[in-house]
Design an enzyme around this catalytic site. Structure first.
Site, PDB file in Angstrom:
ATOM      1  CE  LYS A   1      68.338   4.568  43.352  1.00 15.46           C
ATOM      2  NZ  LYS A   1      67.918   4.256  42.039  1.00 15.46           N
TER       3      LYS A   1
HETATM    4  C1  LIG Z   1      66.532   4.129  41.233  1.00 15.41           C
HETATM    5  C2  LIG Z   1      65.157   3.717  41.606  1.00 15.41           C
HETATM    6  C3  LIG Z   1      64.503   2.662  40.967  1.00 15.41           C
HETATM    7  C4  LIG Z   1      65.023   2.006  39.744  1.00 15.41           C
HETATM    8  O1  LIG Z   1      66.255   1.401  39.918  1.00 15.41           O
HETATM    9  P1  LIG Z   1      67.053   0.877  38.628  1.00 15.41           P
HETATM   10  O2  LIG Z   1      68.045  -0.062  39.202  1.00 15.41           O
HETATM   11  O3  LIG Z   1      67.683   2.090  37.994  1.00 15.41           O
HETATM   12  O4  LIG Z   1      66.085   0.219  37.720  1.00 15.41           O
HETATM   13  C5  LIG Z   1      63.273   2.253  41.453  1.00 15.41           C
HETATM   14  N1  LIG Z   1      62.700   2.879  42.496  1.00 15.41           N
HETATM   15  C6  LIG Z   1      63.291   3.916  43.119  1.00 15.41           C
HETATM   16  C7  LIG Z   1      62.594   4.544  44.290  1.00 15.41           C
HETATM   17  C8  LIG Z   1      64.523   4.389  42.681  1.00 15.41           C
HETATM   18  O5  LIG Z   1      65.082   5.451  43.268  1.00 15.41           O
END
Ligand SMILES: *Cc1c(COP(=O)(O)O)cnc(C)c1O
Length: 395
Positions: free
Chosen positions: A193
């Site tokens: 991210k």
């Molecule tokens: C990556 C993601 C999540 C989950 O995030 P984590 O930190 O891995 O739990 C939730 N929603 C979306 C749209 C994502 O891309």
């Protein structure tokens, strides 16, 4: 600009990559040597530093965005018997968090250009289905949802808003940072991210009671956190006041988060430059549809999602991806719509036919490499490969 000539790229280019530099390694090393590894001072420092970025009165860091979403729902009192409206164009975590909280996810179709929840479709759903307690908009790729029309729907019906902002750190909607708008907003600091703590997430809220409840829920339902218990002047005595999770972030991760935060503006600037380079190249090609950016938003550019115009091409998206892979360009697809997954079809009866816009979005979409460490030459390799595939396959 340097040119490698017309040959394909010699090494494989990944679609997503974490961006870690020496400062990050140093920050983690210092915290590892500090003697305090898990939740403590660094987590609090990270929370304080995130507040101005997301524009919220409270920020609580936790183990992931998935757990942040579940905790936010529970902290807002959403659970059994409640329905929560979300998007079919999202990661499974969004709907799973709703189920884990004991509620039922229901889907509304998306806008054809942004892939975000369509307020008109949400309104229709609200009219036809009972027991809807909340909306969980997903700011797809980092482009904010149309929050004003969505909020006017929720205000009328006193619905709650929990935003999935996993892609949207630094995004803003009509001048308001994502994180400052809904009842709670959840961010992800997963490896790939925009800001990385390896695994991690945060709940931003302007509601003090929600923040308090989330803090208790995230650490066993214990009334004070470990930091207070184990610091000098803390006490061994504690109470368990709720049925909680073990979902805290650690100080080692928070140290990485703080180090990443120090260069977030630079990383975002690079993401923007790359996206602009792609769009400048693709905008004139009829077979390609670059992502929309509405004039009243700041996009966080988590993903660059290019869409194909099938009427112009003799190959479909899947073959296009294969052709790019043969040219050493990694891509992905965000997202396979939830109704295409066995679990959601069986458990919730989701059907792809009910979400034609999401299905069309999915069939034409591919995600191109976008992360701060890409060089201009990498980006040009992607552009060259995309145009090569397009030109060989025009109708
Ligand atoms: C990556 C993601 C999540 C989950 O995030 P984590 O930190 O891995 O739990 C939730 N929603 C979306 C749209 C994502 O891309």
């Amino acid at each position: 600009m340097e040119s490698r000539g017309r040959g394909p790229r010699p090494d494989f280019l990944h679609v997503l990559r974490p961006f870690i530099d020496d400062d990050d390694v140093r920050a983690v090393g210092e915290t590892l040597r500090s003697g305090w590894l898990t939740v403590g001072k660094k987590c609090i420092e990270f929370e304080e530093a995130l507040k101005p970025v997301v524009g919220a009165r409270h920020v609580h860091v936790v183990a992931s965005c998935t757990t942040a979403l579940e905790i936010a729902l529970r902290a807002l009192g959403i659970g059994r018997g409640d329905r929560v409206v979300t998007s079919p164009i999202t990661f499974t975590a969004t709907a799973a968090a709703i189920l884990h909280a004991g509620a039922e996810p229901v889907l509304a179709d998306v806008e054809s250009d942004t892939g975000n929840l369509d307020p008109a479709k949400v309104e229709r759903l609200l009219r036809s289905r009972g027991k809807i307690r909340a909306l969980m908009p997903v700011h797809f790729a980092g482009h904010p949802c149309e929050m004003d029309p969505l909020l006017s729907l929720t205000r009328k019906r006193r619905l709650l808003v929990v935003e999935d902002a996993a892609h949207a750190l630094t995004a803003s909607y009509r001048g308001r940072p994502i994180g400052s708008i809904g009842d709670a907003t959840c961010f992800s600091f997963f490896a790939c991210k925009n800001l990385c703590t390896i695994e991690g997430g945060a709940i931003a809220t302007n509601r003090t009671a929600v923040d308090r409840k989330a803090r208790v829920l995230s650490l066993h339902g214990i009334s004070r956190d470990a930091w207070q218990r184990y610091s000098k002047g803390g006490s061994w005595r504690y109470d368990v006041v709720d049925f909680g999770f073990k979902s805290n972030l650690t100080d080692v991760q928070a140290a990485l988060g703080l180090s990443q935060l120090a260069k977030l503006a630079r990383m975002q600037e690079r993401r923007e430059q790359i996206a602009a380079r792609y769009t400048a190249a693709f905008a004139a090609e009829e077979a390609l549809e670059p992502p929309t950016v509405r004039p009243h938003v700041t996009m966080a550019w988590h993903l660059y999602v290019l869409r194909l115009r099938p009427e112009c091409l003799r190959i479909n998206r899947d073959s296009f991806i294969e052709e790019l892979r043969r040219r050493n360009i990694g891509t992905s697809v965000h997202f396979i719509p939830l109704p295409l997954f066995t679990f959601y079809r069986k458990r919730l009866g989701f059907s792809a036919r009910a979400y034609p816009v999401a299905m069309d979005f999915f069939k034409r979409a591919l995600t191109l490499p976008l992360y701060p460490s890409l060089t201009d030459r990498d980006v040009d390799d992607v552009i060259t490969a995309v145009f090569d595939v397009v030109r060989r396959n025009l109708r």
